[in-house]
Design an enzyme around this catalytic site. Structure first.
Site, PDB file in Angstrom:
ATOM      1  N   ALA A 182       1.015   2.357   1.113  1.00 21.47           N
ATOM      2  CA  ALA A 182       0.932   3.804   1.274  1.00 21.47           C
ATOM      3  C   ALA A 182      -0.410   4.248   0.702  1.00 21.47           C
ATOM      4  O   ALA A 182      -0.964   3.592  -0.183  1.00 21.47           O
ATOM      5  CB  ALA A 182       2.077   4.467   0.518  1.00 21.47           C
ATOM      6  N   GLY A 217       3.820  -0.571   0.748  1.00 17.85           N
ATOM      7  CA  GLY A 217       4.317  -0.106   2.046  1.00 17.85           C
ATOM      8  C   GLY A 217       3.920  -1.032   3.188  1.00 17.85           C
ATOM      9  O   GLY A 217       4.625  -1.098   4.203  1.00 17.85           O
ATOM     10  N   GLU A 251       6.414  -3.696   3.175  1.00 15.68           N
ATOM     11  CA  GLU A 251       7.692  -3.126   3.639  1.00 15.68           C
ATOM     12  C   GLU A 251       7.715  -2.956   5.156  1.00 15.68           C
ATOM     13  O   GLU A 251       8.742  -3.177   5.804  1.00 15.68           O
ATOM     14  CB  GLU A 251       7.933  -1.794   2.919  1.00 15.68           C
ATOM     15  CG  GLU A 251       8.249  -2.016   1.437  1.00 15.68           C
ATOM     16  CD  GLU A 251       8.186  -0.751   0.598  1.00 15.68           C
ATOM     17  OE1 GLU A 251       7.158  -0.042   0.662  1.00 15.68           O
ATOM     18  OE2 GLU A 251       9.155  -0.468  -0.130  1.00 15.68           O
ATOM     19  N   GLU A 254       4.125  -1.857  -6.397  1.00 15.11           N
ATOM     20  CA  GLU A 254       4.367  -0.451  -6.745  1.00 15.11           C
ATOM     21  C   GLU A 254       4.530  -0.216  -8.247  1.00 15.11           C
ATOM     22  O   GLU A 254       4.028   0.769  -8.786  1.00 15.11           O
ATOM     23  CB  GLU A 254       5.626   0.072  -6.012  1.00 15.11           C
ATOM     24  CG  GLU A 254       5.423   0.341  -4.533  1.00 15.11           C
ATOM     25  CD  GLU A 254       5.702  -0.879  -3.659  1.00 15.11           C
ATOM     26  OE1 GLU A 254       5.727  -2.027  -4.170  1.00 15.11           O
ATOM     27  OE2 GLU A 254       5.911  -0.672  -2.451  1.00 15.11           O
TER      28      GLU A 254
HETATM   29  N1  CAA Z   1      -4.403   3.654  -0.661  1.00 16.63           N
HETATM   30  C1  CAA Z   1      -5.588   4.303  -0.573  1.00 16.63           C
HETATM   31  N2  CAA Z   1      -6.765   3.669  -0.505  1.00 16.63           N
HETATM   32  C2  CAA Z   1      -6.756   2.333  -0.553  1.00 16.63           C
HETATM   33  C3  CAA Z   1      -5.570   1.593  -0.649  1.00 16.63           C
HETATM   34  C4  CAA Z   1      -4.342   2.313  -0.702  1.00 16.63           C
HETATM   35  N3  CAA Z   1      -3.154   1.705  -0.751  1.00 16.63           N
HETATM   36  N4  CAA Z   1      -5.879   0.285  -0.681  1.00 16.63           N
HETATM   37  C5  CAA Z   1      -7.220   0.205  -0.606  1.00 16.63           C
HETATM   38  N5  CAA Z   1      -7.745   1.438  -0.526  1.00 16.63           N
HETATM   39  C6  CAA Z   1      -9.170   1.801  -0.428  1.00 16.63           C
HETATM   40  C7  CAA Z   1      -9.870   1.629  -1.766  1.00 16.63           C
HETATM   41  O1  CAA Z   1      -9.647   2.754  -2.585  1.00 16.63           O
HETATM   42  C8  CAA Z   1     -11.303   1.477  -1.331  1.00 16.63           C
HETATM   43  O2  CAA Z   1     -11.835   2.751  -1.053  1.00 16.63           O
HETATM   44  P1  CAA Z   1     -13.372   3.107  -1.513  1.00 16.63           P
HETATM   45  O3  CAA Z   1     -14.215   2.178  -0.676  1.00 16.63           O
HETATM   46  O4  CAA Z   1     -13.503   4.535  -1.142  1.00 16.63           O
HETATM   47  O5  CAA Z   1     -13.434   2.810  -2.971  1.00 16.63           O
HETATM   48  C9  CAA Z   1     -11.179   0.723   0.003  1.00 16.63           C
HETATM   49  O6  CAA Z   1      -9.832   0.915   0.453  1.00 16.63           O
HETATM   50  C10 CAA Z   1     -11.411  -0.771  -0.140  1.00 16.63           C
HETATM   51  O7  CAA Z   1     -10.539  -1.261  -1.163  1.00 16.63           O
HETATM   52  P2  CAA Z   1     -11.064  -2.012  -2.502  1.00 16.63           P
HETATM   53  O8  CAA Z   1     -12.467  -1.619  -2.816  1.00 16.63           O
HETATM   54  O9  CAA Z   1     -10.047  -1.778  -3.562  1.00 16.63           O
HETATM   55  O10 CAA Z   1     -11.050  -3.519  -1.996  1.00 16.63           O
HETATM   56  P3  CAA Z   1     -10.823  -4.814  -2.897  1.00 16.63           P
HETATM   57  O11 CAA Z   1     -11.179  -5.962  -2.035  1.00 16.63           O
HETATM   58  O12 CAA Z   1     -11.546  -4.698  -4.210  1.00 16.63           O
HETATM   59  O13 CAA Z   1      -9.250  -4.848  -3.208  1.00 16.63           O
HETATM   60  C11 CAA Z   1      -6.905  -4.605  -2.681  1.00 16.63           C
HETATM   61  C12 CAA Z   1      -8.329  -4.956  -2.157  1.00 16.63           C
HETATM   62  C13 CAA Z   1      -6.459  -5.696  -3.641  1.00 16.63           C
HETATM   63  C14 CAA Z   1      -5.975  -4.553  -1.479  1.00 16.63           C
HETATM   64  C15 CAA Z   1      -6.962  -3.249  -3.401  1.00 16.63           C
HETATM   65  O14 CAA Z   1      -7.578  -2.301  -2.539  1.00 16.63           O
HETATM   66  C16 CAA Z   1      -5.608  -2.713  -3.776  1.00 16.63           C
HETATM   67  O15 CAA Z   1      -5.030  -3.160  -4.755  1.00 16.63           O
HETATM   68  N6  CAA Z   1      -5.105  -1.712  -3.012  1.00 16.63           N
HETATM   69  C17 CAA Z   1      -3.856  -1.064  -3.328  1.00 16.63           C
HETATM   70  C18 CAA Z   1      -2.663  -1.938  -2.986  1.00 16.63           C
HETATM   71  C19 CAA Z   1      -1.383  -1.263  -3.439  1.00 16.63           C
HETATM   72  O16 CAA Z   1      -1.157  -1.077  -4.609  1.00 16.63           O
HETATM   73  N7  CAA Z   1      -0.535  -0.911  -2.453  1.00 16.63           N
HETATM   74  C20 CAA Z   1       0.733  -0.259  -2.743  1.00 16.63           C
HETATM   75  C21 CAA Z   1       0.578   1.226  -2.632  1.00 16.63           C
HETATM   76  S1  CAA Z   1       2.019   2.072  -3.213  1.00 16.63           S
HETATM   77  C22 CAA Z   1       3.107   2.017  -1.954  1.00 16.63           C
HETATM   78  O17 CAA Z   1       2.858   1.446  -0.920  1.00 16.63           O
HETATM   79  C23 CAA Z   1       4.398   2.750  -2.223  1.00 16.63           C
HETATM   80  C24 CAA Z   1       5.490   2.448  -1.263  1.00 16.63           C
HETATM   81  O18 CAA Z   1       6.348   1.627  -1.476  1.00 16.63           O
HETATM   82  C25 CAA Z   1       5.594   3.212  -0.049  1.00 16.63           C
END
Ligand code: CAA
Length: 257
Positions: free
Chosen positions: A63, A108, A111, A131
């Site tokens: 998400a 998400g 999921e 999460e």
């Molecule tokens: N939401 C919003 N933006 C996201 C994102 C997310 N889930 N995942 C990545 N991005 C964005 C980053 O903020 C970044 O944006 P900027 O270039 O503007 O900084 C861009 O995508 C590239 O990501 P990274 O620079 O972080 O890339 P990385 O290679 O260093 O890391 C990653 C990759 C490990 C996937 C890391 O981006 C990450 O941990 N993302 C979040 C993953 C996460 O926690 N997902 C769960 C979300 S909560 C959820 O989903 C709730 C639910 O159950 C519904």
């Protein structure tokens, strides 16, 4: 448009196209995804669907955290229900849905993959439910579908720790069905979808529904569902075509009727 749909024969490919956010799902993208799956569900010419992410880094990175951050509980409930509705639309689509997990499938994103019928992963895929590392539990079905797929022990570990799982472990634990080199993944997923699409579409649909409904009821009720699905197939032209073709030693021509 954050969602692209392409067709090749009876196979549709749905691509989440927000690579600059690693295909993270915000409200607009979720609504689009729901609308596209609703359309595909009503299109009898589509017999199997491949779901993937744009670019070479992510399937869906979860998400959209930037959108979620300032939500209150009521808005979070609406957001959880929207994500769950997308997962339910995928799970209850009449056609089998194959996830081509081409990179990160986190939160998400994992999921959404869990709601698909079959998961194929690239060697670069990384799956997980992180999460709790953000201070929330999974909200789009992870607490329900992950234990059903990999068992409650591993699901608890993954959800409580937020640990990321690489493709090899995902394969070993049954989280994905197969792992391919990144350059082959989409082609393999489409070939699998084409294999499904060659079969009687009503039969595939009835089988999908019997499996889905049967997973949530006891064996006796599940077997009753199966017998009804089997009987219903005998009202179709495809049943007569499939069996006649076998006896006449020729390939069947299924029309989905
Ligand atoms: N939401 C919003 N933006 C996201 C994102 C997310 N889930 N995942 C990545 N991005 C964005 C980053 O903020 C970044 O944006 P900027 O270039 O503007 O900084 C861009 O995508 C590239 O990501 P990274 O620079 O972080 O890339 P990385 O290679 O260093 O890391 C990653 C990759 C490990 C996937 C890391 O981006 C990450 O941990 N993302 C979040 C993953 C996460 O926690 N997902 C769960 C979300 S909560 C959820 O989903 C709730 C639910 O159950 C519904």
């Amino acid at each position: 448009m954050p969602i692209r749909v392409t067709r090749e024969g009876h196979v549709a490919t749905v691509t989440v196209d927000r690579p600059e956010r690693l295909n993270a799902l915000d409200t607009e993208t979720l609504r689009e995804l729901l609308a596209r799956f609703d359309e595909l569900a009503q299109d009898p010419s589509v017999r199997a669907i491949v779901l993937t992410g744009a670019g070479d880094r992510a399937f869906i990175a979860g998400a959209d955290i930037a959108e979620m951050k300032d939500k209150g509980p009521a808005e979070a409930l609406t957001f959880a229900r929207l994500g769950q509705a997308v997962c339910s639309a995928i799970e209850s689509a009449p056609q089998p849905v194959i996830a081509a997990i081409n990179g990160y499938a986190l939160g998400g994103g994992c999921e959404i993959a869990l709601a698909c019928d079959i998961r194929l992963a690239s060697e670069k895929a990384v799956l997980g439910q992180p999460e709790v590392t953000l201070g929330v539990p999974p909200g789009w079905g992870g607490t329900q579908r992950l234990p059903r797929l990999v068992g409650p022990g591993l699901a608890r570990e993954l959800i409580f720790t937020g640990r990321r799982v690489a493709a090899e472990e995902a394969l070993r634990t049954g989280l994905v069905n197969a792992v391919y080199p990144p350059s082959e993944l989409l082609e393999r997923a489409r070939a699998l979808a084409a294999d499904v699409a060659r079969n009687g579409p009503v039969a595939v649909r009835l089988a999908k529904e019997a499996i889905r409904r049967g997973l949530d009821v006891d064996l006796e009720a599940g077997l009753a569902l199966e017998a009804q699905a089997f009987a219903l197939a005998f009202s179709t032209a495809d049943q007569r075509e499939g069996m006649s073709a076998f006896l006449e030693k020729r390939a069947p021509v299924f029309r989905g009727l």
